[in-house]
Scaffold this active site. Structure first.
Site, mmCIF file in Angstrom:
data_model
loop_
_atom_site.group_PDB
_atom_site.id
_atom_site.type_symbol
_atom_site.label_atom_id
_atom_site.label_comp_id
_atom_site.label_asym_id
_atom_site.label_seq_id
_atom_site.Cartn_x
_atom_site.Cartn_y
_atom_site.Cartn_z
ATOM 1 N N GLU A 179 0.825 -1.220 0.000
ATOM 2 C CA GLU A 179 0.000 0.000 0.000
ATOM 3 C C GLU A 179 0.858 1.269 0.000
ATOM 4 O OE1 GLU A 179 -3.695 2.181 2.375
ATOM 5 O OE2 GLU A 179 -2.568 0.618 3.395
ATOM 6 N N LYS B 40 -2.749 -1.985 -2.927
ATOM 7 C CA LYS B 40 -3.793 -1.105 -2.389
ATOM 8 C C LYS B 40 -3.383 0.320 -2.731
ATOM 9 C CE LYS B 40 -6.508 0.073 1.684
ATOM 10 N NZ LYS B 40 -7.122 -0.394 2.927
#
Length: 296
Positions: free
Chosen positions: A177, A214
């Site tokens: 992420e 992400k």
């Protein structure tokens, strides 16, 4: 066997991943949004008791179902606790058929070169060993990008993939992420550099290894299609990043193939003061809106 079942579910399933992983730094704000002010607790233990109560209330809701919710990201403290008399991850997987993930980062280092890399994770091996006692499928770790600094962004992505390799070696699926801050004055320039760096690092992964990504919802529609289609990417999920739920869902619809993994936008509108019916109706409406946006 469980891992393979979970892998197929995440790969092929419809739905989204609920991010229920606010940790020490973000918990007070999450509780405040839920209608629990700081004077309701006087230490961390009491604070985590309250936030676990909120998460358990969400997870045990009938509408928090595997038709629309694919997975849930947990904070370590949540993994260590129980829901309905079972360890949280076991409850999610065995009772709900919802795939559990574990947040493993220890927060962000100070900003430098236009980014915040992750702080060191000194007990990562021990944490992953502990997670192996539960049906945890994967992990999640977050860094933040503010400026289109080639050096800074390279640092962020390199660190994420270095840790991802360690996670893969322990038998887990890493969610990488590298968030781009939605208020960045040069958000699209950041995204251009980020995508190029991610593609470079994907090429360096072993052929039989995969990661999940992400990412912040991009400025350009369909911008991450190349990553969505990449054989070394299991799934690309979107963070809400401070957008309201309606804005995040609108942006998500412009990016077919991405599914949601919202935190603040997911729990928006929930309150401790709500009756069980009001609470269930609110969370059901949230799940429905996010699910529909993830199906596009």
């Amino acid at each position: 066997m469980e891992y393979q079942k979970q892998l197929q579910r995440i790969k092929d399933g419809a739905g989204f991943i609920a991010a229920l992983d606010q940790s020490g730094g973000s918990t007070p704000k999450a509780l405040e949004n839920y209608g629990v002010t700081g004077d309701a607790y006087d230490n961390d233990e009491a604070m985590f008791d309250l936030v676990h109560e909120m998460r358990a209330r969400i997870m045990t809701c009938d509408c928090f179902d595997n038709e629309r919710v694919l997975g849930a990201i947990l904070f370590e403290d949540t993994m260590d606790r129980e829901v309905n008399g079972k360890p949280t991850a076991n409850y999610l997987w065995e009772d709900k058929n919802i795939v559990p993930f574990l947040k493993i980062d220890k927060g962000l280092a100070e900003q430098m070169s236009g980014v915040q890399v992750m702080r060191p994770i000194p007990n990562l091996e021990a944490l992953l060993d502990k997670a192996q006692n539960y049906p945890v499928f994967g992990t999640k770790m977050r860094s933040v990008i503010y400026e289109p600094s080639a050096d800074g962004i390279e640092l962020v992505v390199q660190q994420q993939f270095d840790v991802a390799k360690q996670i893969i070696s322990k038998g887990f699926m890493p969610i990488v992420e590298p968030e781009v801050n939605i208020d960045s004055a040069n958000k699209h320039d950041c995204e251009l550099l980020l995508k190029a760096d991610i593609l470079r690092n994907l090429e360096r992964l072993n052929d039989d290894h995969q990661v999940m990504l992400k990412l912040t919802l991009p400025e350009e529609e369909g911008f991450y299609q190349e990553l969505i289609d990449h054989p070394k990417v299991l799934r690309v999920v979107a963070l809400s990043g401070g957008y309201s739920r309606s804005d995040a869902c609108e942006k998500l619809k412009q990016n077919p193939g991405m599914i949601a993994s919202f935190s603040r936008a997911f729990t928006e509108g929930l309150s401790k003061q709500q009756s069980d019916k009001e609470f269930a109706d609110t969370i059901n409406a949230s799940i429905d809106e996010i699910y529909k946006a993830s199906k596009v």
